[in-house]
Design an enzyme around this catalytic site. Structure first.
Site, PDB file in Angstrom:
ATOM      1  CE  LYS A  72      92.788 -54.817 -83.534  1.00 19.52           C
ATOM      2  NZ  LYS A  72      92.374 -56.085 -84.161  1.00 19.52           N
ATOM      3  CG  ASP A 170      87.265 -64.814 -88.253  1.00 21.49           C
ATOM      4  OD1 ASP A 170      86.863 -63.653 -88.456  1.00 21.49           O
ATOM      5  OD2 ASP A 170      87.775 -65.174 -87.187  1.00 21.49           O
TER       6      ASP A 170
END
Length: 173
Positions: A72, A170
């Protein structure tokens, strides 16, 4: 022209672009393939992603397993975040160590994260718009979550845990 700053974990790089400022505003190249290949490596980015989040939102810690691992290149368009990456490469001398950096619209820094790392960010401003390039497509079956408050890693977040907003995913739910 970009400046590359090495971090304590090899292969994770901070990228500082050359920003041209004048009375009209600013201009910079956020990505130049030739310069990136020359200074960081030949990474074939295939997708750009953008998210907008409010203060206290923590997105992460996400990663994908082989063969869908992702490198990324992360930057902030608006606002400020604490960006964190955790080394999950079992053969690395930095296994389960992390790097934390402040990325914001003023410093224009970018973070390059190679394959083999969990990534997440915490919004420190009222809102933040985050843009990132990836070199592999999202694959739901390969996605994994590393809990943001894992005692094995003990990340020092810039907000108290009770002020952090997480998605159900999450939270590990």
């Amino acid at each position: 022209m970009i400046n590359i700053i090495n971090t304590k974990i090899e292969d994770v790089k901070i990228i500082e672009p050359k920003v041209h400022l004048d009375d009209r505003g600013y201009f910079f190249e956020s990505y130049n393939q030739n310069e990136f290949y020359d200074k960081v490596g030949k990474i074939n980015f295939v997708q750009d992603n953008e998210s907008s989040s409010s203060f206290g939102v923590l997105r992460g810690m996400h990663y994908q397993v082989s063969p869908f691992e992702q490198s990324k290149l992360i930057r902030v368009i608006k606002g400020e975040i604490q960006d964190v990456v955790v080394d999950l490469r079992k053969d690395s001398t930095h296994y389960l160590k992390y790097i934390s950096i402040i990325l914001n619209e003023k410093n224009k820094k970018q973070l390059f994260v190679p394959k083999g790392f969990a990534h997440g960010f915490l919004v420190l401003s009222k809102y933040a718009t985050v843009h990132y390039k990836v070199d592999n497509f999202y694959n739901k079956e390969s996605e994994r979550i590393l809990l943001f408050n894992s005692l094995d890693i003990n990340i020092k977040w810039k907000l108290e845990h009770n002020k952090i907003k997480l998605s159900e995913k999450d939270k590990g739910v």
